[in-house]
Structure formats: C-alpha cells, structure tokens
Write an enzyme that holds these catalytic residues in place. Structure first.
Site, PDB file in Angstrom:
ATOM      1  N   ASP A   1       0.842  -1.191   0.000  1.00  0.00           N
ATOM      2  CA  ASP A   1       0.000   0.000   0.000  1.00  0.00           C
ATOM      3  C   ASP A   1       0.879   1.243   0.000  1.00  0.00           C
ATOM      4  OD1 ASP A   1      -2.927   1.025   0.432  1.00  0.00           O
ATOM      5  OD2 ASP A   1      -1.613   2.255   1.691  1.00  0.00           O
TER       6      ASP A   1
ATOM      7  N   TYR B   1       3.844   9.548   0.385  1.00  0.00           N
ATOM      8  CA  TYR B   1       4.728   8.931   1.370  1.00  0.00           C
ATOM      9  C   TYR B   1       6.202   9.240   1.068  1.00  0.00           C
ATOM     10  CZ  TYR B   1       0.463   6.261   2.449  1.00  0.00           C
ATOM     11  OH  TYR B   1      -0.826   5.881   2.756  1.00  0.00           O
TER      12      TYR B   1
ATOM     13  N   LYS C   1      -1.848   6.189  -4.536  1.00  0.00           N
ATOM     14  CA  LYS C   1      -2.893   7.200  -4.284  1.00  0.00           C
ATOM     15  C   LYS C   1      -2.565   8.528  -4.950  1.00  0.00           C
ATOM     16  CE  LYS C   1      -3.442   4.863   0.105  1.00  0.00           C
ATOM     17  NZ  LYS C   1      -2.076   4.493   0.515  1.00  0.00           N
TER      18      LYS C   1
END
Ligand code: A2P
Length: 324
Positions: free
Chosen positions: A42, A47, A76
């Site tokens: 994920d 990040y 994402k």
C-alpha cells in the site's frame, strides 16, 4: 493468504502499509515483506518513498521471490492533482517511480483539493503551498470530486490502473460518488481499529459492493511518533484484547489485526521489523469467537487519530475539516 474481492479482482487481505517508512529503509522493507509472504503493498506518492519502493519491487522480482502479477500494488492520487488534467500525469509519475506499467488499485487520497504544484517545483508536494512563505499555509482549490473521478476513470480506460477507489470519504460522499460514477469505486480506504470501528460506513460500503481497507489497523501506535497520540491511547492493553490473546496464544497485535480481517476488511499494518512482518501476516490459523469479536468492537470510542480537521491546523496553519 485470504483474499477479498475488489471490483473484478482478488486482493490479499493483509498488505504492507508504506506510510512513514523512511526512504533509506523502504527498498529493503519491500524485499523483506515479499520474502515473508506479503503480496500486497500500500503505497502513495505522498509517502515520499515510491522510487525506493520501486527498487524493492524490482529487487524482489529479480531475486525470484515473486512476479509482477503476483503482487497487488495500490497507490494514491495526491491532493494537489485533483484537476482532471493533472490526474494522468500524477499516476504516470507514480508508475515511473514504482517501475511499473500498471497499478492494481489507484485511490483518491483525500477528499481535499489543493492548489496545483508542478512536479519540478516540489515532489511530493505535501500539504503546504509554499513552504518558504512567511506564514506557510495550505491553499485549498475548489475542484469538484466528480471532475477528479472522471480523471480516475480515464486511467482505467487507458489500462494504467485496474481498479479505482477513494480514501477518507464519509457516507455522504460515497453515496454521491455512486450517483455520478461511470466506473464504480471498488475500494474505500479509511482509518479503522477497535477505537474507531466505523460500523455504519463499513456497512454502507458493503451494501454498495465497495470493499474496505482499514488503515492504522493497530490504532494509536502510528501516531505516537508524530505526537498525535500517546502510549496510553493504545488498544493493545485493552482487557478484551488481552483475554483473547491469552486464549488463542497469540500477541495482542495479532488479535487486533485478526479482528480487522475477520470483520471483512483488508488491513495494511506498517512495520520494517522482520519479526513483526511475519507476526502481522500470521492471522489465518486461528479465529476469534463471536463474543470476542463483539467485545473488541465494543471498545469503540469513535477515536480518530488521522483527522485533517485537527492536524492541518496544528501543522500547516489551515483549518480543513472533512469529518463533522
Ligand atoms: P514498527 O514499524 O517499529 O514495527 P499501523 O500500521 O496500525 O499504523 O501501525 C504501525 C505502528 O505499529 C508502527 O509504529 C509499528 O512499529 C507498530 N507495529 C507494527 N506491527 C506491530 C506489532 N505486531 N506489534 C507491535 N507494534 C507493531
């Protein structure tokens, strides 16, 4: 490992959460995770470690631990790329960093649109528009989520992503999305743990055939290092968790994670510790009783650790609530 249905695909129920894994550790963490049996990663551009995650994926494949097709890779779309013309370039940048030619799942990271920041200027763009300003703050951009979703649908059409979904949506936003989407969302990723069970939202998602991934499945632990929680907020010492752990002969963390998968959600615990990587995956050879499940669910306090309505003001000087 058990899988859950996500749109037309099957996704391993337990994934490695990559948020807060430092760049120098990220490639090795991915290799260690794949070696330990993880097949679900994920990731997110925000990040700040996608290039290193990509190195880890390439190394794991080169070492023969898995093939690309064995892996489920989620990423994402960041808040600064919500305008339709920015969605595809943002996805392509993520694909380039990860060294992949498709994602299994791409999610809208937050229902918050921020003013565009060019990749060359800053990447990842994070929350603040101009960190060098005298009073740095967020610059909200009023982009309809329907416009962003149309951009996400085009990624599916183009074969860049297999499934699309959203994160941090509430019931009202999810219902609205069902109304305007041509390609339906197949995933809702939300914070959920025994102190924030989100029963109504998870039930609604189920009714709409939208799978759910719980982030921060261990609760406060992730937020202690960010000064957003203290050790006393932990769920791991709660009486029903300890009682179940003693009965099944597992750790309290395994009981909390098992509660997460047994209620039908996917979970994405983060760790770089090889022992805990294995511990967090070893959830499918024991079961909690109905009473144990209910007692752990009854710990709910609607306690949210990841709340833009709180941290955006504290950290970025901008009040930006999304949960009322
Ligand atoms: P570490 O990375 O040092 O292992 P979450 O995924 O719910 O946000 O939780 C991540 C946090 O929980 C990290 O601080 C991680 O620390 C810690 N953690 C992960 N797995 C375990 C475990 N099995 N037991 C205790 N702490 C864990």
């Amino acid at each position: 490992m058990t899988s859950i249905t996500v749109g037309k695909s099957q996704m391993p129920a337990v994934g490695l959460g990559l948020w807060k894994i430092d760049r120098p550790d990220a490639a090795q963490a991915v290799v260690d995770a794949v070696e330990a049996g993880y097949r679900h990663l994920d990731s997110a551009s925000d990040y700040g470690n996608e290039a290193e995650v990509g190195e880890g994926i390439a190394a794991a494949i080169a070492a023969g631990h898995c093939t690309r097709e064995d892996l489920w890779v989620t990423s994402k779309l960041w808040n600064t790329y919500h305008r339709k013309e920015h969605v595809r370039p943002a996805c392509e940048k993520t694909l380039e960093d990860l060294g992949l030619d498709y994602l299994d799942l791409y999610l809208i990271h937050f229902p918050i649109a921020l003013k565009y920041v060019d990749f060359a200027e800053r990447y990842p763009a994070e929350w603040v528009y101009d960190p060098s300003a005298e009073n740095p703050s967020m610059e909200v951009d009023f982009v309809p989520l329907a416009e962003t979703w149309a951009g996400m649908e085009e990624l599916v059409d183009a074969g860049l992503v297999k499934e699309i979904g959203v994160c941090n949506y509430t019931s009202g936003l999810l219902l609205d999305l069902m109304a305007y989407s041509r390609i339906k969302p197949s995933m809702l990723q939300i914070e959920s743990h025994p102190f924030l069970t989100q029963e109504k939202l998870i039930r609604l998602a189920g009714d709409l055939s939208v799978a759910v991934t719980a982030f921060s499945p261990l609760g406060a632990l992730s937020y202690v290092q960010l000064d957003m929680a203290t050790n006393s907020d932990t769920v791991l010492t709660a009486a029903p968790v300890i009682a179940a752990a003693e009965r099944v002969g597992r750790t309290p963390a395994q009981v909390v994670l098992r509660w997460g998968v047994q209620r039908g959600t996917s979970i994405i615990p983060k760790t770089t510790n090889p022992e805990r990587l294995r511990e967090n995956l070893a959830l499918f050879d024991f079961e909690l009783t109905g009473d144990e499940m209910a007692a752990i669910s009854a710990l709910n306090q609607d306690r949210r650790f990841n709340d833009p309505g709180v941290f955006c003001e504290q950290a970025f000087g901008t009040f930006c609530p999304i949960y009322d």
